[in-house]
Motif scaffolding. Sequence first.
Motif, mmCIF file in Angstrom:
data_model
loop_
_atom_site.group_PDB
_atom_site.id
_atom_site.type_symbol
_atom_site.label_atom_id
_atom_site.label_comp_id
_atom_site.label_asym_id
_atom_site.label_seq_id
_atom_site.Cartn_x
_atom_site.Cartn_y
_atom_site.Cartn_z
ATOM 1 N N VAL A 114 1.113 -13.963 5.781
ATOM 2 C CA VAL A 114 2.565 -13.781 5.729
ATOM 3 C C VAL A 114 2.940 -12.402 6.274
ATOM 4 N N LEU A 115 2.203 -11.383 5.870
ATOM 5 C CA LEU A 115 2.479 -10.017 6.335
ATOM 6 C C LEU A 115 2.258 -9.893 7.841
ATOM 7 N N GLN A 116 1.174 -10.468 8.342
ATOM 8 C CA GLN A 116 0.917 -10.412 9.787
ATOM 9 C C GLN A 116 1.946 -11.219 10.571
ATOM 10 N N ALA A 117 2.373 -12.347 10.023
ATOM 11 C CA ALA A 117 3.388 -13.151 10.699
ATOM 12 C C ALA A 117 4.679 -12.354 10.858
ATOM 13 N N LEU A 118 5.077 -11.629 9.826
ATOM 14 C CA LEU A 118 6.258 -10.784 9.915
ATOM 15 C C LEU A 118 6.049 -9.682 10.943
ATOM 16 N N ASP A 119 4.886 -9.071 10.913
ATOM 17 C CA ASP A 119 4.555 -7.989 11.832
ATOM 18 C C ASP A 119 4.646 -8.439 13.289
ATOM 19 N N HIS A 120 4.278 -9.696 13.554
ATOM 20 C CA HIS A 120 4.246 -10.214 14.928
ATOM 21 C C HIS A 120 5.448 -11.094 15.266
ATOM 22 N N GLY A 121 6.456 -11.060 14.429
ATOM 23 C CA GLY A 121 7.704 -11.752 14.753
ATOM 24 C C GLY A 121 7.635 -13.264 14.726
ATOM 25 N N LYS A 122 6.764 -13.833 13.916
ATOM 26 C CA LYS A 122 6.662 -15.293 13.819
ATOM 27 C C LYS A 122 7.765 -15.842 12.915
ATOM 28 N N ALA B 122 0.427 -5.068 1.128
ATOM 29 C CA ALA B 122 0.980 -4.520 2.371
ATOM 30 C C ALA B 122 0.499 -3.102 2.606
ATOM 31 N N ALA B 123 0.406 -2.307 1.545
ATOM 32 C CA ALA B 123 -0.095 -0.935 1.680
ATOM 33 C C ALA B 123 -1.561 -0.934 2.099
ATOM 34 N N TYR B 124 -2.357 -1.796 1.480
ATOM 35 C CA TYR B 124 -3.769 -1.906 1.867
ATOM 36 C C TYR B 124 -3.894 -2.370 3.322
ATOM 37 N N ALA B 125 -3.120 -3.378 3.690
ATOM 38 C CA ALA B 125 -3.203 -3.930 5.047
ATOM 39 C C ALA B 125 -2.846 -2.894 6.104
ATOM 40 N N LEU B 126 -1.860 -2.076 5.826
ATOM 41 C CA LEU B 126 -1.482 -1.026 6.778
ATOM 42 C C LEU B 126 -2.586 0.012 6.889
ATOM 43 N N GLU B 127 -3.149 0.402 5.782
ATOM 44 C CA GLU B 127 -4.239 1.384 5.763
ATOM 45 C C GLU B 127 -5.447 0.889 6.565
ATOM 46 N N GLN B 128 -5.664 -0.416 6.565
ATOM 47 C CA GLN B 128 -6.847 -1.007 7.190
ATOM 48 C C GLN B 128 -6.599 -1.510 8.613
ATOM 49 N N ASP B 129 -5.439 -1.216 9.186
ATOM 50 C CA ASP B 129 -5.080 -1.681 10.525
ATOM 51 C C ASP B 129 -5.016 -3.203 10.627
ATOM 52 N N VAL B 130 -4.665 -3.852 9.533
ATOM 53 C CA VAL B 130 -4.444 -5.296 9.552
ATOM 54 C C VAL B 130 -3.041 -5.597 10.060
ATOM 55 N N ILE B 131 -2.087 -4.745 9.708
ATOM 56 C CA ILE B 131 -0.734 -4.808 10.242
ATOM 57 C C ILE B 131 -0.426 -3.480 10.913
ATOM 58 N N SER B 132 0.525 -3.498 11.833
ATOM 59 C CA SER B 132 0.779 -2.310 12.651
ATOM 60 C C SER B 132 1.925 -1.448 12.139
ATOM 61 N N ARG B 133 2.653 -1.958 11.153
ATOM 62 C CA ARG B 133 3.780 -1.186 10.629
ATOM 63 C C ARG B 133 3.913 -1.445 9.132
ATOM 64 N N ALA B 134 4.570 -0.511 8.463
ATOM 65 C CA ALA B 134 4.821 -0.702 7.034
ATOM 66 C C ALA B 134 5.781 -1.877 6.843
ATOM 67 N N VAL B 135 5.515 -2.682 5.850
ATOM 68 C CA VAL B 135 6.350 -3.835 5.539
ATOM 69 C C VAL B 135 7.048 -3.587 4.211
ATOM 70 N N ASP B 136 8.358 -3.611 4.240
ATOM 71 C CA ASP B 136 9.162 -3.503 3.023
ATOM 72 C C ASP B 136 9.323 -4.912 2.454
#
Length: 293
Positions: A56-64, A258-272
């Motif tokens: 879900v977080l990656q889908a938001l990050d990539h505009g899906k 979301a914080a973990y994913a950003l730290e690990q380069d799983v997502i490219s931006r912070a997700v609110d």
Amino acid sequence: MKLVLGRDDLAAAALSAVREEGTEPERVGIKPVHKASRGFVNHSDADLCELAIVTVLQALDHGKPVLLLPVTALGRHQHQTLVTMSKLSVADVEGRSVGVRAWSQTTGVWVRGFLTEQYGVDLRKADWTTYEGHHVEGAEDPSWVKRAPEGSKLPADFLDGRVDFGIMGNELPSDDRIRTAIDHAHEVAEQWSLDQGFIPVNHVVGVSETVAAGHPAAVLAAYDALKSVLTAKEEAGRPFPLHPVGFEALRGAFTKAAAYALEQDVISRAVDYDELVERTCTALGVSPDRLGG
């Protein structure tokens, strides 16, 4: 409306609710259920689909065009999923090899978060190997992570000693040599949840933006039906629900993931998290409190 849900009881409830709203549903049987994610996210192969929280977080990050329906289909403690067959412990992760099915696998994101937050591990000092790509097209492994040779499988590499540690949940092989790398992992996991205020969430439910806007009553009926099943089966005596339902109930898990994913380069931006809430409510034409906000 095509639905992909792993649990039979959840699928039956959602199918009945959608049908009562005048929309003809179809359950698409894909096992294991995570294999449905790629088609749902990238090609709209389903309309409502059980989905990993990190997807879900990656889908938001990539505009899906994927929205969060705030229902937990799978929650569990995760500390026990970091395993080894040697005398190594969590203190030895730096400088050793660690295998995980996919870099975006939610179990892996939780465990790597524990490693950095609780044990001070520098993830870039471990030798990471992945075996599959991401569910979301456009997502890539970090440059400091390598992909196993084509055809390799994590359980086999782990049992044969080609990786020192493995992060494995349902795919954990049965072998008496295997032990958790974190001593008293279940007790540590329970204390982590007490400190955080929630149990880690793996799977939630995603809904396509088009279907949410075109059939809001059916989607809301599915939400209500899923909520009814999950709350009825919640075990008494737990400090926190294993299957939280509603936007506020999921806030802690999503924010931490979301914080973990950003730290690990799983997502490219912070997700609110409120961005996810707003997108769903806008498409369905409801206020957040209709979905436990």
